[in-house]
Design a protein around this motif. Sequence first.
Motif, PDB file in Angstrom:
ATOM      1  N   VAL A 191       0.840  -1.200   0.000  1.00 58.36           N
ATOM      2  CA  VAL A 191       0.000   0.000   0.000  1.00 58.36           C
ATOM      3  C   VAL A 191       0.876   1.252   0.000  1.00 58.36           C
ATOM      4  CG1 VAL A 191      -1.654   1.349   1.359  1.00 58.36           C
ATOM      5  CG2 VAL A 191      -1.963  -1.122   1.100  1.00 58.36           C
ATOM      6  N   GLU A 192       1.974   1.219   0.757  1.00 56.89           N
ATOM      7  CA  GLU A 192       2.877   2.367   0.788  1.00 56.89           C
ATOM      8  C   GLU A 192       3.565   2.570  -0.558  1.00 56.89           C
ATOM      9  OE1 GLU A 192       5.516   1.671   4.027  1.00 56.89           O
ATOM     10  OE2 GLU A 192       4.062   2.293   5.544  1.00 56.89           O
ATOM     11  N   ILE A 193       3.847   1.477  -1.254  1.00 51.84           N
ATOM     12  CA  ILE A 193       4.464   1.573  -2.574  1.00 51.84           C
ATOM     13  C   ILE A 193       3.523   2.234  -3.567  1.00 51.84           C
ATOM     14  CG2 ILE A 193       5.188   0.179  -4.566  1.00 51.84           C
ATOM     15  CD1 ILE A 193       6.537  -1.707  -2.579  1.00 51.84           C
ATOM     16  N   SER A 194       2.241   1.913  -3.469  1.00 54.95           N
ATOM     17  CA  SER A 194       1.243   2.541  -4.334  1.00 54.95           C
ATOM     18  C   SER A 194      -0.081   2.640  -3.584  1.00 54.95           C
ATOM     19  CB  SER A 194       1.046   1.729  -5.625  1.00 54.95           C
ATOM     20  OG  SER A 194       0.010   2.293  -6.406  1.00 54.95           O
ATOM     21  N   LYS A 203       2.689  -1.498 -10.170  1.00 58.30           N
ATOM     22  CA  LYS A 203       3.824  -0.877  -9.482  1.00 58.30           C
ATOM     23  C   LYS A 203       4.616  -1.930  -8.703  1.00 58.30           C
ATOM     24  CE  LYS A 203       6.389   2.579  -8.110  1.00 58.30           C
ATOM     25  NZ  LYS A 203       5.823   3.719  -7.351  1.00 58.30           N
ATOM     26  N   VAL A 204       3.915  -2.845  -8.053  1.00 61.49           N
ATOM     27  CA  VAL A 204       4.595  -3.905  -7.302  1.00 61.49           C
ATOM     28  C   VAL A 204       5.404  -4.787  -8.248  1.00 61.49           C
ATOM     29  CG1 VAL A 204       4.209  -6.019  -5.968  1.00 61.49           C
ATOM     30  CG2 VAL A 204       3.020  -3.918  -5.335  1.00 61.49           C
ATOM     31  N   ASN A 205       4.838  -5.102  -9.406  1.00 66.70           N
ATOM     32  CA  ASN A 205       5.570  -5.919 -10.385  1.00 66.70           C
ATOM     33  C   ASN A 205       6.830  -5.193 -10.858  1.00 66.70           C
ATOM     34  OD1 ASN A 205       3.696  -7.983 -10.249  1.00 66.70           O
ATOM     35  ND2 ASN A 205       2.509  -7.253 -12.001  1.00 66.70           N
ATOM     36  N   TRP A 206       6.713  -3.883 -11.073  1.00 67.93           N
ATOM     37  CA  TRP A 206       7.866  -3.086 -11.496  1.00 67.93           C
ATOM     38  C   TRP A 206       8.945  -3.083 -10.416  1.00 67.93           C
ATOM     39  CZ3 TRP A 206      10.165   1.373  -9.559  1.00 67.93           C
ATOM     40  CH2 TRP A 206      11.099   1.997 -10.396  1.00 67.93           C
ATOM     41  N   VAL A 207       8.527  -2.924  -9.174  1.00 70.51           N
ATOM     42  CA  VAL A 207       9.480  -2.925  -8.061  1.00 70.51           C
ATOM     43  C   VAL A 207      10.194  -4.264  -7.983  1.00 70.51           C
ATOM     44  CG1 VAL A 207       9.669  -2.873  -5.537  1.00 70.51           C
ATOM     45  CG2 VAL A 207       8.298  -1.149  -6.716  1.00 70.51           C
ATOM     46  N   ASN A 208       9.453  -5.349  -8.143  1.00 70.21           N
ATOM     47  CA  ASN A 208      10.078  -6.685  -8.121  1.00 70.21           C
ATOM     48  C   ASN A 208      11.102  -6.833  -9.234  1.00 70.21           C
ATOM     49  OD1 ASN A 208       9.135  -8.259  -5.909  1.00 70.21           O
ATOM     50  ND2 ASN A 208       7.108  -8.381  -6.855  1.00 70.21           N
ATOM     51  N   GLU A 209      10.771  -6.331 -10.421  1.00 74.61           N
ATOM     52  CA  GLU A 209      11.703  -6.406 -11.546  1.00 74.61           C
ATOM     53  C   GLU A 209      12.969  -5.612 -11.257  1.00 74.61           C
ATOM     54  OE1 GLU A 209       9.442  -4.920 -14.789  1.00 74.61           O
ATOM     55  OE2 GLU A 209       8.154  -6.697 -14.954  1.00 74.61           O
ATOM     56  N   GLN A 210      12.807  -4.423 -10.705  1.00 74.53           N
ATOM     57  CA  GLN A 210      13.966  -3.579 -10.400  1.00 74.53           C
ATOM     58  C   GLN A 210      14.824  -4.191  -9.296  1.00 74.53           C
ATOM     59  OE1 GLN A 210      14.810  -0.834 -12.270  1.00 74.53           O
ATOM     60  NE2 GLN A 210      13.077  -1.564 -13.496  1.00 74.53           N
TER      61      GLN A 210
END
Length: 471
Positions: A191-194, A203-210
Amino acid sequence: MKELNSTRYKGLCFLQEDIGRDVEIAIPIVFAAEHFLNCEVIFELKWNAHLITKHKPDFVIIPANCIGSLIYHKIAKYADELNIKIYSFISEGNFNTNINHNFFGFNNERHFYQDFVQCWSKRTLEYMSEKAPDQKDKYVLTGAAGFDRYVMYDFAQKVDFLAKYNKEKFEKVILYSGWAFGKVQYELGRVEISQDPDKREAKVNWVNEQRVIVRDMLKHAIESNPDTLFILKQHPAEYYPGLNVKQLNEMSELADYDNVLYVTGHVENIHDLISVSDILLGFETTSAIETWLMSSQPTIFLNSEVDFDRVDIYQGCCIAGNPEQLNNYIQEFYNTGKIVDFETDDLKAKRNEIIVNSIGFGDGYNHIRNLFYFNETLHRIDRKKIKYTRNKEFFRLYLFFKIMKPFYKIGLVNKLPWFSKFNWVFKRYKLEHVPELQAKYNPFIERFYKEQNLTKDTLLEFWKSQDLKTK
């Protein structure tokens, strides 16, 4: 402008931790308040807000702008109900103003209970004035007080630090300052991430990729430079205390390399880690600004893509887009003593611009600018209106931890699954590290005042020179 407060006032400063970011911000402000403004400040754990009825403070100090945690927000609301003046500082004040940023956090009422809302920079002040104009009379420009320590303090020496961890064989040291990739592991973190449910999964998928990309870049650098110690520092806000989740982030899988020192939680302060390092690496971190204030060492961001929502700190850094580029920068520095890309005039000018746009000022006086509004807050105290009535929720919390404390001492708390998540509270209950840090830092602050000839008289002159005023 009012004269320096002369009335003897007592205050409570509530903290979640007895080490780390918030206490580092609080100590210079508290020292200045006691040194110049005739105040006494007592530190208490935030779960002990009931102690307002015991200590009977004239004011309370709350970190994170009363919004960084739900408990902080509730304490601010409780103090306001008792007519106790609130002074608050901002822990995360360098936010991206190019997107719709929720600077109210847990404050769903969207009402600031303190008299002054300190903004780190003119950029964020203007943003808040535009987005919440109904309270713009409270917004004031103070700069980021927590960054003053990089100008005032002495920090760890490399030889002593390496001996502490039995890493004396390394002469080269590189620091990676972590990003909060681990938040994807639990719901509140996601939730804090987005905060937008419709965009959260992407957004969570992007963070995992990064996370994987940064991990692999670090892994390549670690394996390519076995004679270099890599200090990998976990982001302090990645995990909540008491969260029983195995930590997985961009560096946790690299902890077992011989040339890696993985630093979790608040075991070491970031300023000491910067002090003992030759290069700072990061994905996205304000530690870059801290590094620029402390030294001239290069800062390199590990970004396979550059254009994502963030503040402009990256524009003052070298950017390594892949493992090979990162390793080339490392080799260039240790072969020549510098990185040419980092030393360009354009990048140097950009770093100075970023300091102004991010933390306001880099002169060590931000806590003194804050003190102006602290002084104004003290002048608004009306003891006749203060009432010290009990808050039922805080009283129940206080009783809970009092009752459970004997069970913690005999180790029973750790054996009970539900109670074990409160173990961290008992460890911090007395905030034992705060007086240790005060004893360590206060002499540095006092030395700074002497070097700057900062007295009660010159303090007023400084405030006038800064054109500080209430609206």
